[in-house]
Write a protein that holds these residues in place. Structure first.
Motif, PDB file in Angstrom:
ATOM      1  N   ALA A 214     -55.925 -12.194  21.829  1.00  0.00           N
ATOM      2  CA  ALA A 214     -55.226 -11.106  22.504  1.00  0.00           C
ATOM      3  C   ALA A 214     -54.099 -11.630  23.387  1.00  0.00           C
ATOM      4  N   THR A 215     -54.054 -12.946  23.663  1.00  0.00           N
ATOM      5  CA  THR A 215     -52.997 -13.476  24.532  1.00  0.00           C
ATOM      6  C   THR A 215     -51.683 -13.680  23.796  1.00  0.00           C
ATOM      7  N   VAL A 216     -51.713 -13.634  22.453  1.00  0.00           N
ATOM      8  CA  VAL A 216     -50.476 -13.794  21.671  1.00  0.00           C
ATOM      9  C   VAL A 216     -49.637 -12.533  21.834  1.00  0.00           C
ATOM     10  N   ALA A 217     -48.405 -12.688  22.230  1.00  0.00           N
ATOM     11  CA  ALA A 217     -47.536 -11.538  22.517  1.00  0.00           C
ATOM     12  C   ALA A 217     -47.155 -10.829  21.235  1.00  0.00           C
ATOM     13  N   PRO A 218     -47.277  -9.481  21.204  1.00  0.00           N
ATOM     14  CA  PRO A 218     -46.858  -8.723  20.016  1.00  0.00           C
ATOM     15  C   PRO A 218     -45.374  -8.967  19.712  1.00  0.00           C
ATOM     16  N   GLY A 219     -45.072  -9.120  18.422  1.00  0.00           N
ATOM     17  CA  GLY A 219     -43.696  -9.367  18.010  1.00  0.00           C
ATOM     18  C   GLY A 219     -43.382 -10.825  17.821  1.00  0.00           C
ATOM     19  N   SER A 220     -44.222 -11.722  18.398  1.00  0.00           N
ATOM     20  CA  SER A 220     -44.002 -13.156  18.195  1.00  0.00           C
ATOM     21  C   SER A 220     -44.534 -13.554  16.826  1.00  0.00           C
ATOM     22  N   SER A 221     -44.260 -14.776  16.432  1.00  0.00           N
ATOM     23  CA  SER A 221     -44.713 -15.264  15.127  1.00  0.00           C
ATOM     24  C   SER A 221     -46.232 -15.342  15.103  1.00  0.00           C
ATOM     25  N   ALA A 222     -46.811 -14.881  14.023  1.00  0.00           N
ATOM     26  CA  ALA A 222     -48.269 -14.918  13.885  1.00  0.00           C
ATOM     27  C   ALA A 222     -48.721 -16.346  13.613  1.00  0.00           C
ATOM     28  N   PRO A 223     -49.806 -16.785  14.210  1.00  0.00           N
ATOM     29  CA  PRO A 223     -50.345 -18.127  13.929  1.00  0.00           C
ATOM     30  C   PRO A 223     -50.737 -18.238  12.463  1.00  0.00           C
ATOM     31  N   PRO A 224     -50.850 -19.448  11.941  1.00  0.00           N
ATOM     32  CA  PRO A 224     -51.274 -19.622  10.540  1.00  0.00           C
ATOM     33  C   PRO A 224     -52.616 -18.938  10.278  1.00  0.00           C
ATOM     34  N   LEU A 229     -50.409  -6.392  12.007  1.00  0.00           N
ATOM     35  CA  LEU A 229     -50.522  -5.121  11.292  1.00  0.00           C
ATOM     36  C   LEU A 229     -50.302  -3.972  12.262  1.00  0.00           C
ATOM     37  N   GLN A 230     -49.718  -2.894  11.747  1.00  0.00           N
ATOM     38  CA  GLN A 230     -49.478  -1.714  12.573  1.00  0.00           C
ATOM     39  C   GLN A 230     -50.798  -1.031  12.911  1.00  0.00           C
ATOM     40  N   ASN A 231     -50.936  -0.625  14.170  1.00  0.00           N
ATOM     41  CA  ASN A 231     -52.136   0.088  14.607  1.00  0.00           C
ATOM     42  C   ASN A 231     -51.859   1.588  14.565  1.00  0.00           C
ATOM     43  N   SER A 232     -52.535   2.305  13.661  1.00  0.00           N
ATOM     44  CA  SER A 232     -52.305   3.741  13.515  1.00  0.00           C
ATOM     45  C   SER A 232     -53.221   4.571  14.414  1.00  0.00           C
ATOM     46  N   ASP A 233     -54.063   3.920  15.214  1.00  0.00           N
ATOM     47  CA  ASP A 233     -54.953   4.627  16.137  1.00  0.00           C
ATOM     48  C   ASP A 233     -54.173   4.924  17.421  1.00  0.00           C
ATOM     49  N   ARG A 234     -53.615   6.151  17.487  1.00  0.00           N
ATOM     50  CA  ARG A 234     -52.812   6.513  18.655  1.00  0.00           C
ATOM     51  C   ARG A 234     -53.644   6.533  19.924  1.00  0.00           C
ATOM     52  N   GLY A 235     -54.936   6.794  19.783  1.00  0.00           N
ATOM     53  CA  GLY A 235     -55.806   6.788  20.956  1.00  0.00           C
ATOM     54  C   GLY A 235     -55.915   5.417  21.585  1.00  0.00           C
ATOM     55  N   ALA A 236     -55.667   4.360  20.820  1.00  0.00           N
ATOM     56  CA  ALA A 236     -55.717   2.987  21.343  1.00  0.00           C
ATOM     57  C   ALA A 236     -54.342   2.496  21.755  1.00  0.00           C
ATOM     58  N   GLY A 237     -53.358   3.391  21.730  1.00  0.00           N
ATOM     59  CA  GLY A 237     -52.022   3.020  22.189  1.00  0.00           C
ATOM     60  C   GLY A 237     -51.070   2.605  21.104  1.00  0.00           C
ATOM     61  N   GLY A 238     -51.504   2.594  19.841  1.00  0.00           N
ATOM     62  CA  GLY A 238     -50.605   2.234  18.744  1.00  0.00           C
ATOM     63  C   GLY A 238     -50.198   0.783  18.826  1.00  0.00           C
ATOM     64  N   GLY A 239     -48.950   0.488  18.512  1.00  0.00           N
ATOM     65  CA  GLY A 239     -48.448  -0.879  18.555  1.00  0.00           C
ATOM     66  C   GLY A 239     -48.916  -1.695  17.372  1.00  0.00           C
ATOM     67  N   GLN A 240     -49.034  -3.016  17.571  1.00  0.00           N
ATOM     68  CA  GLN A 240     -49.439  -3.926  16.517  1.00  0.00           C
ATOM     69  C   GLN A 240     -50.700  -4.675  16.926  1.00  0.00           C
ATOM     70  N   ASP A 299     -55.234   0.249   3.781  1.00  0.00           N
ATOM     71  CA  ASP A 299     -53.894   0.179   3.184  1.00  0.00           C
ATOM     72  C   ASP A 299     -52.899  -0.510   4.106  1.00  0.00           C
ATOM     73  N   GLY A 300     -53.326  -1.643   4.692  1.00  0.00           N
ATOM     74  CA  GLY A 300     -52.405  -2.439   5.482  1.00  0.00           C
ATOM     75  C   GLY A 300     -52.159  -1.947   6.890  1.00  0.00           C
ATOM     76  N   ARG A 301     -52.919  -0.948   7.348  1.00  0.00           N
ATOM     77  CA  ARG A 301     -52.773  -0.437   8.708  1.00  0.00           C
ATOM     78  C   ARG A 301     -54.140  -0.425   9.387  1.00  0.00           C
ATOM     79  N   VAL A 302     -54.159  -0.824  10.646  1.00  0.00           N
ATOM     80  CA  VAL A 302     -55.412  -0.825  11.400  1.00  0.00           C
ATOM     81  C   VAL A 302     -55.707   0.602  11.840  1.00  0.00           C
ATOM     82  N   ILE A 303     -56.825   1.154  11.368  1.00  0.00           N
ATOM     83  CA  ILE A 303     -57.165   2.520  11.768  1.00  0.00           C
ATOM     84  C   ILE A 303     -58.135   2.534  12.944  1.00  0.00           C
ATOM     85  N   SER A 304     -58.792   1.404  13.181  1.00  0.00           N
ATOM     86  CA  SER A 304     -59.696   1.306  14.321  1.00  0.00           C
ATOM     87  C   SER A 304     -60.019  -0.172  14.538  1.00  0.00           C
ATOM     88  N   ALA A 305     -60.161  -0.553  15.804  1.00  0.00           N
ATOM     89  CA  ALA A 305     -60.493  -1.954  16.118  1.00  0.00           C
ATOM     90  C   ALA A 305     -61.541  -1.991  17.229  1.00  0.00           C
TER      91      ALA A 305
END
Length: 847
Positions: A214-224, A229-240, A299-305
């Motif tokens: 969780a410390t990796v900043a959204p938008g930065s390069s993903a580690p190997p 992935l896009q978060n489609s759960d608006r209740g969790a704030g969306g984002g990635q 389908d490539g989108r996080v619906i819940s985490a």
């Protein structure tokens, strides 16, 4: 010809009775028949009962992309097993590239990757071939391998699509494969296919992944080994959300999924359960990762985490998110039905509302009734009592056609009704040929019995030739046509086949029964209306030069107009979207234009028709992906609902670029094949001079018909191709009748100049030509007046074609035969029938 044994009579009457009886369930409705009585019936097409037609295409690029991504993991696994190190493995173009750390390892790496170049089953083609390059190896993914993968994806998609639609409760859906990469879906009664398209538009591939740091900043390069992935759960704030690429648990192991309301929060959730393998894997993962977030990816989108609070050992879980009752139900349906192997895109859509379907049935029934009444009345006025016998044969023809449709459990569409109406008009031609032959024999002074016998014998060959030429065209139209055009071809073909039986057998039986009972010395073959065409001696060939010159000028002008200004291509060929809308009040066109300008779907043409509340919206094909067509439909529908409350979308047709190009090429192929097979048939039945004359004239008729479409601005679509093929059939039919008389007269009048003989043949068949044209004209006029938008254009083209075919038979086909046949035809006829047999000529001369 008028002698029937008792067994033959009984057999014919039984066929007519069964034909009538088998048509009754379809006419009165299966629900009005006793449940214990097993009866087949034909079904109404979507354009008559309302419903949706969807043509879905498997995304070949997605299939290729997935296979290549999976192959990367396979390559790495094979290299690890062989204890080989390489500089890198990646996707490049249509294949994989393995960069070698040591060029000397090329042979060993090639051997290690050998399993990827071997087919999994005997007879199959391997997915990859290895091509050595400088410092690397390339694994090419061949086109045939991709085609095989797409074909397998279609096979898998068929069952999944079926399951998803069955879950929605649609009655009697049709799901079938079409071509190499498409799935056809027909949904009777579904007038708003939005929900179905949402269900079919998702692959519903659900996987479970561990969440990254969780410390990796959204938008930065993903580690190997991780990806954003896009978060489609608006209740969790969306984002990635950063998730591990590795799939911990695959949704393929799910056994059930049900929507329910969470008793604690009241929010909608989806409860699921795994099979034994999935439950064990799920338990192991949750046990080892308590306190960590666990991403559920669809389908490539996080619906819940959710965070794993405790090990989940029972193989059951819950998906929570920003669900409504409908979205929770739809997700449960998707999970139960299983994931699609690849995305499906709607490339063609046609939707008809139930009200519009009822209007179409009404229009079709009115057209049929009016057409039948007009044709029956004309036959009685022209041929008296024998006209009534012809009408009885037409009734049996109609019932037999409908019963054949019922036995085949075929689908009757609006163009199919047009085919029934057209068949009535064309089948009259057989009865007219017979009655005109009988009249000729009576004028020669023959007895009633002799005239009947000779009339049926001489007309039989002409009837067979003229009907077979039309039947060939309908078969071609069925083979290359699609959708409702196939329905037109089926009904017309069945009508032609049954008309040959009713005209030459049923009508003859009824005539024989009447004659045996009356032994009349006079035949009631003349009605109240008597055309003064018998004995005509018009020198048509005197105008042959003018006729050919005018024809060439008109055909040349038509070809020029084909290019400029061009044809008004319908969406079948140009692609695009057509929406038929009925507003709650009189349509405000200025407001609607203003609203459509703000929708951002390109130019929207508005056309008023029907009542002041009806409007047709036409949009050009949307650029980019095929899915843009559906986005445009959704945007326009939303704008209508917002700005015109109470408006109803009664019909939607959307055709993408790939489908429109295929439909156009198939239509042109049908026209070309029709001309070729007509040439073969006429040459086989007559002589090559007749074949060339008929086909050249027919193609000139086709060019003029294209000119007619260019001048009038009528839409040129698949229905137009059906109209042109019908005109070609009628054109050949008319020429076969004239040519048959020319061939007969060549044997009778061996010394008569060919020019005079052709004039005589045209004059002798003039009464038949006029009566047939009037009968067909009367059967088509109701379609032009009551048939609705599509059939109205079809009917006007046919009316033009009737006049065109008749004139071309006289002023084009006959002169071409004169130019090609002088001297040559005499030699052929003499070879077939030596000059010593002159009896026919003497008898004709006396007449």
């Amino acid at each position: 010809m008028l002698k029937f044994s008792r067994l033959q009579t009984i057999a014919i009457l039984v066929i007519c009775f069964l034909g009538s009886a088998l048509a009754i369930p379809s006419l009165v409705g299966p629900h009005n028949m006793p449940s214990w009585l097993p009866m087949r019936h034909f079904n109404l097409g979507l354009d008559l009962q309302g419903g949706s037609y969807l043509l879905l295409e498997v995304d070949a690029e997605a299939v290729k992309r997935e296979r290549l991504e999976n192959a990367v993991d396979e390559v790495r696994g094979l290299l690890r097993t062989a204890d080989l190190r390489v500089a890198g493995v990646g996707v490049e173009g249509s294949g994989l590239v393995v960069r070698l750390a040591d060029p000397g390892d090329a042979a060993r790496v090639t051997d290690a990757l050998r399993p990827l170049t071997q087919a999994s089953l005997p007879g199959e083609i391997a997915d990859f071939t290895i091509v050595p390059e400088a410092g690397r190896l390339r694994l090419d993914f061949g086109q045939q391998a991709l085609t095989n993968r797409v074909s397998k994806a279609v096979d898998q998609s068929l069952e999944i699509v079926r399951r998803r639609i069955d879950e929605t409760g649609v009655n009697e859906p049709i799901v079938a494969r079409q071509g190499a990469s498409r799935v056809l879906v027909q949904l009777p009664g579904v007038t708003d296919p939005g929900r179905i398209k949402r269900l079919l538009g998702q692959t519903a591939k659900m996987t479970f992944h561990l969440v990254g740091d969780a410390t990796v900043a959204p938008g930065s390069s993903a580690p190997p080994g991780f990806e954003w992935l896009q978060n489609s759960d608006r209740g969790a704030g969306g984002g990635q959300v950063l998730v591990r690429k590795r799939v911990e648990v695959d949704g393929a192991t799910l056994t059930d999924a049900q929507p329910s309301a969470d008793p604690q929060s009241g929010r909608w959730v989806v409860s699921f359960s795994f099979d034994s393998i999935g439950a064990r894997r799920f338990a192991d993962i949750t046990k080892a990762n308590v306190g960590r977030p666990f991403a559920i990816v669809l389908d490539g989108r996080v619906i819940s985490a959710p965070v794993i609070n405790e090990p989940i050992l029972g193989g059951r879980g819950q998906i929570s998110g920003n669900f409504t009752a409908q979205t929770a139900t739809e997700l449960a349906v998707l999970l139960r039905a299983g994931a699609l192997p690849a995305p499906l895109t709607v490339v063609e859509e046609r939707s008809i509302g139930p009200e519009l379907g009822a209007d179409s049935i009404k229009a079709g029934v009115i057209s049929c009734i009016v057409g039948v009444v007009l044709v029956f009345a004309y036959m009685w006025l022209t041929y008296g009592f024998f006209g009534l016998i012809a009408n009885a044969a037409l009734v049996f023809n109609l019932f037999l056609t409908l019963s054949c449709l019922a036995m085949l459990e075929a689908t009757l569409t609006l163009p199919g009704i047009a085919g029934v109406v057209l068949t009535l008009g064309m089948s009259v031609d057989a009865n007219i040929l017979i009655n005109e032959r009988i009249r000729e024999e009576l004028r020669k002074g023959k007895t009633a019995l002799s005239a009947l016998e000779t009339g049926y014998i001489k007309a039989r060959g002409t009837i067979m030739d003229s009907n077979l030429t039309t039947l060939i065209k309908m078969v071609l139209l069925y083979v290359v046509g699609t959708g409702s055009v196939k329905g037109f071809a089926v009904t017309t073909s069945l009508g032609i086949i049954t008309s040959m039986f009713t005209a030459t057998v049923v009508a003859r039986l009824l005539t024989a029964i009447w004659y045996k009972r009356t032994r009349s010395k006079e035949l009631p073959v003349f009605g109240p209306i008597k055309l003064k065409t018998a004995g005509m001696k018009i020198n048509f060939m005197n105008g042959r030069h003018v006729g050919l010159a005018v024809s060439v000028i008109l055909s040349t002008a038509s070809v020029v107009m084909f290019f400029k200004p061009g044809l008004n291509y319908g969406i079948d060929f140009a692609g695009g979207i057509v929406m038929e809308v009925r507003t709650a009040e009189a349509t405000d066109f200025p407001k609607m234009r203003q609203v459509m300008e703000g929708v951002n779907v390109g130019p929207v043409a508005l056309q008023a028709f029907g009542t002041d509340r009806d409007v047709i919206l036409r949009m050009e094909r949307q650029e980019g992906a095929e899915s843009n067509q559906q986005a445009a439909i959704k945007a326009v529908t939303a704008a209508l609902e917002q700005n015109f409350p109470g408006s109803e979308v009664r019909r939607v047709e959307a055709v993408g670029a790939s489908v429109s190009a295929e439909l156009f090429s198939d239509g042109m192929l049908a026209l070309g094949l029709a001309a070729f097979f007509m040439l073969l048939y006429i040459t086989f039945r007559f002589e090559w001079q007749f074949g060339v004359g008929a086909v050249v004239t027919m193609m000139l008729d086709v060019t003029k018909t294209i000119g007619f479409y260019a001048v009038t601005g009528l839409q040129f679509n698949l229905t137009a191709v059906a109209a042109m093929l019908t005109i070609m059939g009628f054109s050949i039919n008319d020429k076969v009748v004239v040519y048959d008389r020319v061939r007969e007269n060549l044997r009778l009048y061996r010394k008569m100049p060919l020019r005079e003989l052709i004039d005589r043949s045209i004059n002798e068949t003039m009464t038949r030509t006029i009566n047939t044209n009037i009968a067909v004209f009367l059967s088509i006029v109701p379609l032009a007046l009551y048939g609705g938008e599509a059939l109205r254009e079809f009917a006007w083209a046919l009316l033009f074609g009737i006049l065109l075919a008749t004139s071309s038979s006289i002023f084009i086909a006959a002169p071409i035969l004169l130019y090609l046949g002088e001297n040559r035809l005499r030699k052929t006829m003499d070879a077939e029938d030596p000059p010593g047999n002159e009896g026919g000529e003497g008898e004709a001369a006396k007449a």
